[in-house]
Design a protein around this motif. Structure first.
Motif, PDB file in Angstrom:
ATOM      1  N   GLU A   1      91.276  35.991  83.898  1.00  8.84           N
ATOM      2  CA  GLU A   1      91.327  34.721  84.634  1.00  8.84           C
ATOM      3  C   GLU A   1      92.474  33.839  84.162  1.00  8.84           C
ATOM      4  OE1 GLU A   1      88.593  30.693  85.187  1.00  8.84           O
ATOM      5  OE2 GLU A   1      87.633  32.583  84.634  1.00  8.84           O
ATOM      6  N   TYR A   2      92.657  33.770  82.856  1.00 11.74           N
ATOM      7  CA  TYR A   2      93.764  32.984  82.303  1.00 11.74           C
ATOM      8  C   TYR A   2      94.929  33.931  82.058  1.00 11.74           C
ATOM      9  CZ  TYR A   2      90.379  29.236  81.658  1.00 11.74           C
ATOM     10  OH  TYR A   2      89.435  28.256  81.872  1.00 11.74           O
ATOM     11  N   LYS A   3      95.946  33.824  82.876  1.00  8.35           N
ATOM     12  CA  LYS A   3      97.059  34.777  82.808  1.00  8.35           C
ATOM     13  C   LYS A   3      97.943  34.511  81.595  1.00  8.35           C
ATOM     14  CE  LYS A   3      97.517  36.202  87.624  1.00  8.35           C
ATOM     15  NZ  LYS A   3      96.407  35.500  88.239  1.00  8.35           N
TER      16      LYS A   3
ATOM     17  N   ILE B   1     100.600  48.792  82.521  1.00 10.83           N
ATOM     18  CA  ILE B   1     101.548  47.677  82.612  1.00 10.83           C
ATOM     19  C   ILE B   1     101.858  47.361  84.075  1.00 10.83           C
ATOM     20  CG2 ILE B   1     103.896  46.921  82.082  1.00 10.83           C
ATOM     21  CD1 ILE B   1     103.709  48.746  79.563  1.00 10.83           C
ATOM     22  N   ALA B   2     102.134  48.404  84.841  1.00 16.48           N
ATOM     23  CA  ALA B   2     102.465  48.202  86.257  1.00 16.48           C
ATOM     24  C   ALA B   2     101.301  47.569  87.009  1.00 16.48           C
ATOM     25  CB  ALA B   2     102.856  49.531  86.893  1.00 16.48           C
ATOM     26  N   ARG B   3     100.080  47.952  86.658  1.00 14.48           N
ATOM     27  CA  ARG B   3      98.909  47.405  87.342  1.00 14.48           C
ATOM     28  C   ARG B   3      98.793  45.897  87.114  1.00 14.48           C
ATOM     29  NH1 ARG B   3      93.102  47.223  86.488  1.00 14.48           N
ATOM     30  NH2 ARG B   3      93.256  48.090  84.385  1.00 14.48           N
ATOM     31  N   TYR B   4      99.113  45.461  85.919  1.00 15.94           N
ATOM     32  CA  TYR B   4      98.997  44.030  85.631  1.00 15.94           C
ATOM     33  C   TYR B   4     100.218  43.238  86.078  1.00 15.94           C
ATOM     34  CZ  TYR B   4      94.593  44.587  83.231  1.00 15.94           C
ATOM     35  OH  TYR B   4      93.263  44.842  82.958  1.00 15.94           O
ATOM     36  N   THR B   5     101.391  43.874  86.146  1.00 14.91           N
ATOM     37  CA  THR B   5     102.557  43.132  86.632  1.00 14.91           C
ATOM     38  C   THR B   5     102.394  42.738  88.093  1.00 14.91           C
ATOM     39  OG1 THR B   5     103.753  45.177  87.217  1.00 14.91           O
ATOM     40  CG2 THR B   5     104.158  44.260  85.020  1.00 14.91           C
ATOM     41  N   GLU B   6     101.595  43.460  88.829  1.00 11.91           N
ATOM     42  CA  GLU B   6     101.385  43.121  90.242  1.00 11.91           C
ATOM     43  C   GLU B   6     100.708  41.767  90.410  1.00 11.91           C
ATOM     44  OE1 GLU B   6      99.170  46.316  91.882  1.00 11.91           O
ATOM     45  OE2 GLU B   6     100.842  47.761  91.787  1.00 11.91           O
ATOM     46  N   ARG B   7     100.087  41.256  89.344  1.00 12.03           N
ATOM     47  CA  ARG B   7      99.408  39.964  89.426  1.00 12.03           C
ATOM     48  C   ARG B   7     100.343  38.799  89.105  1.00 12.03           C
ATOM     49  NH1 ARG B   7      93.613  41.476  86.483  1.00 12.03           N
ATOM     50  NH2 ARG B   7      93.530  43.630  87.224  1.00 12.03           N
ATOM     51  N   HIS B   8     101.573  39.102  88.744  1.00 17.32           N
ATOM     52  CA  HIS B   8     102.585  38.087  88.472  1.00 17.32           C
ATOM     53  C   HIS B   8     103.715  38.218  89.489  1.00 17.32           C
ATOM     54  CE1 HIS B   8     101.073  36.488  84.737  1.00 17.32           C
ATOM     55  NE2 HIS B   8     101.122  37.659  84.104  1.00 17.32           N
ATOM     56  N   SER B   9     104.365  37.111  89.808  1.00 16.56           N
ATOM     57  CA  SER B   9     105.574  37.193  90.632  1.00 16.56           C
ATOM     58  C   SER B   9     106.752  37.682  89.810  1.00 16.56           C
ATOM     59  CB  SER B   9     105.904  35.823  91.246  1.00 16.56           C
ATOM     60  OG  SER B   9     106.138  34.865  90.223  1.00 16.56           O
ATOM     61  N   GLN B  10     106.675  37.450  88.488  1.00 19.96           N
ATOM     62  CA  GLN B  10     107.706  37.919  87.574  1.00 19.96           C
ATOM     63  C   GLN B  10     107.041  38.624  86.398  1.00 19.96           C
ATOM     64  OE1 GLN B  10     109.709  34.359  86.357  1.00 19.96           O
ATOM     65  NE2 GLN B  10     110.946  34.219  88.211  1.00 19.96           N
ATOM     66  N   SER B  11     107.713  39.633  85.875  1.00 23.34           N
ATOM     67  CA  SER B  11     107.188  40.368  84.717  1.00 23.34           C
ATOM     68  C   SER B  11     107.911  39.916  83.462  1.00 23.34           C
ATOM     69  CB  SER B  11     107.397  41.874  84.896  1.00 23.34           C
ATOM     70  OG  SER B  11     106.666  42.364  85.985  1.00 23.34           O
ATOM     71  N   ARG B  12     107.136  39.440  82.488  1.00 25.89           N
ATOM     72  CA  ARG B  12     107.660  39.103  81.161  1.00 25.89           C
ATOM     73  C   ARG B  12     106.741  39.750  80.129  1.00 25.89           C
ATOM     74  NH1 ARG B  12     111.497  35.047  81.559  1.00 25.89           N
ATOM     75  NH2 ARG B  12     111.518  34.015  83.590  1.00 25.89           N
TER      76      ARG B  12
END
Length: 372
Positions: A134-136, A170-181
């Motif tokens: 919930e808290y990204k 990693i790819a699965r969680y990057t989809e929840r961000h507009s940018q990957s850091r």
């Protein structure tokens, strides 16, 4: 049982990770601005610890404290906190909270309480825990470091063997961000032992992320000897960032050797030149006031700072003797007048960030046009 998490700016990513780990066990961490409820959890750095010590000691609830400072000096913190989580928290913290909810005494491996302590009997496999829910937060892709830099707490907390989250996770969680850091001791060491690069695995990671990728910038960086034509071509091909952040730390090979940094001044100069050739701006870290540097060593660092500043940006911070490191307890040496002058002049011209006097600024967000 109400379990709270004390809001501390520097611990935001720890909150994201531990909230997700606890959530899987049906435990919800409620963010608060003061200790309250049944339990309040803290994550402390060596800079923030003194600020919260009195608050923790006088809290009217059970206090659980973890973080890098705590893992370095657990017995000191156990003197004012009820429970101290030593090392990684994703498995230990939920286990401790479940023990307390069931009326247990919280005496489990990885937790110190009073004079009782038993080392953790587990190590975290990154794929076994979500990086956030919930808290990204930023996505931690690697943990551990094979080097033994004298000023750094990382290998003492997470070990010398690198562990990596899988590309698929990693790819699965990057989809929840507009940018990957990403969070990692060395972004370009992904998939490797941390000493010998595996750029084929780095490419697989970058190819697997389909949003804007910032790689080798805040909140992570790379090592200068990993900067080469092959790695920079990958960044130019797949990534959004126009800057690359890496640590030089000193302009003296003698100092680099004594702090066990694992690279040379020549590696730094080569990395700066390669960045320029590939259209990337180098952002380079330096430490001033190291306890064993001579005047000549400090002047050599100033020479390298000037050279880097002509090509990019310099980030300078004053040496901090962090607990748990080999240089703990070693006082910073005074700065030469020319060090103060050069750093001040470069800062006024926009070529230098950080602070060579106020150590707290080392832990604040770095200035970068690549950071929204």
């Amino acid at each position: 049982m109400q379990v709270n998490w004390r809001n501390i700016h520097a611990a935001r990513n720890s909150f994201a990770v531990l909230y997700a780990a606890c959530e899987r066990e049906g435990i919800h961490l409620n963010p608060v601005d003061a200790p309250t409820g049944d339990i309040t959890c803290y994550s402390l750095t060596s800079i923030s610890a003194a600020r919260y010590q009195k608050e923790i000691a006088s809290a009217d609830c059970i206090t659980i404290v973890g973080g890098p400072h705590v893992s370095a000096v657990p017995r000191g913190v156990a003197g004012y906190a009820d429970y101290v989580v030593v090392g990684e928290g994703e498995y230990t913290l939920p286990r401790l909270l479940i023990s307390l909810a069931r009326g247990g005494d919280g005496k489990i491996p990885g937790v110190m309480t009073g004079d009782w302590y038993q080392p953790a009997d587990t190590a975290v496999r990154l794929d076994a825990f979500p990086p956030f829910s919930e808290y990204k937060g930023y996505i931690e892709i690697s943990r551990g470091c094979p080097f033994s830099c004298g000023y750094c707490q990382t290998p003492q907390i997470f070990g010398h063997c690198m562990r990596h989250r899988s590309v698929d996770e990693i790819a699965r969680y990057t989809e929840r961000h507009s940018q990957s850091r990403f969070i990692t001791p060395n972004a370009l060491a992904y998939g490797s032992d941390g000493v010998h690069p595996r750029f084929d695995k780095v490419e697989r990671l970058l190819r697997g992320c389909h949003n804007q990728i910032f790689f080798g910038t805040f909140p992570s960086e790379v090592r200068p000897e990993f900067v080469c034509t092959a790695s920079l071509e990958l960044i130019n091909r797949y990534c959004t960032n126009t800057k690359l952040h890496f640590g030089a730390q000193s302009g003296s090979d003698t100092v680099l050797s004594r702090m066990k940094r694992g690279h040379t001044v020549a590696d730094v100069i080569t990395a700066v030149d390669l960045c320029r050739e590939h259209g990337l701006t180098p952002v380079v870290d330096f430490i001033v006031g190291l306890p064993f540097e001579t005047d000549a060593d400090q002047r050599a660092t100033l020479d390298l700072i000037r050279e880097v500043a002509r090509a990019g940006t310099v980030h300078v911070h004053r040496f901090i003797p962090l607990p748990g490191t080999s240089l703990a307890g070693s006082p910073a040496r005074p700065l030469l007048p020319e060090t103060e002058k050069v750093c001040g002049d470069l800062a006024l011209r926009g070529h230098l960030t950080g602070s060579w006097n106020a150590v707290e600024i080392r832990f604040l967000r770095r200035h970068s046009n690549d950071i929204p």
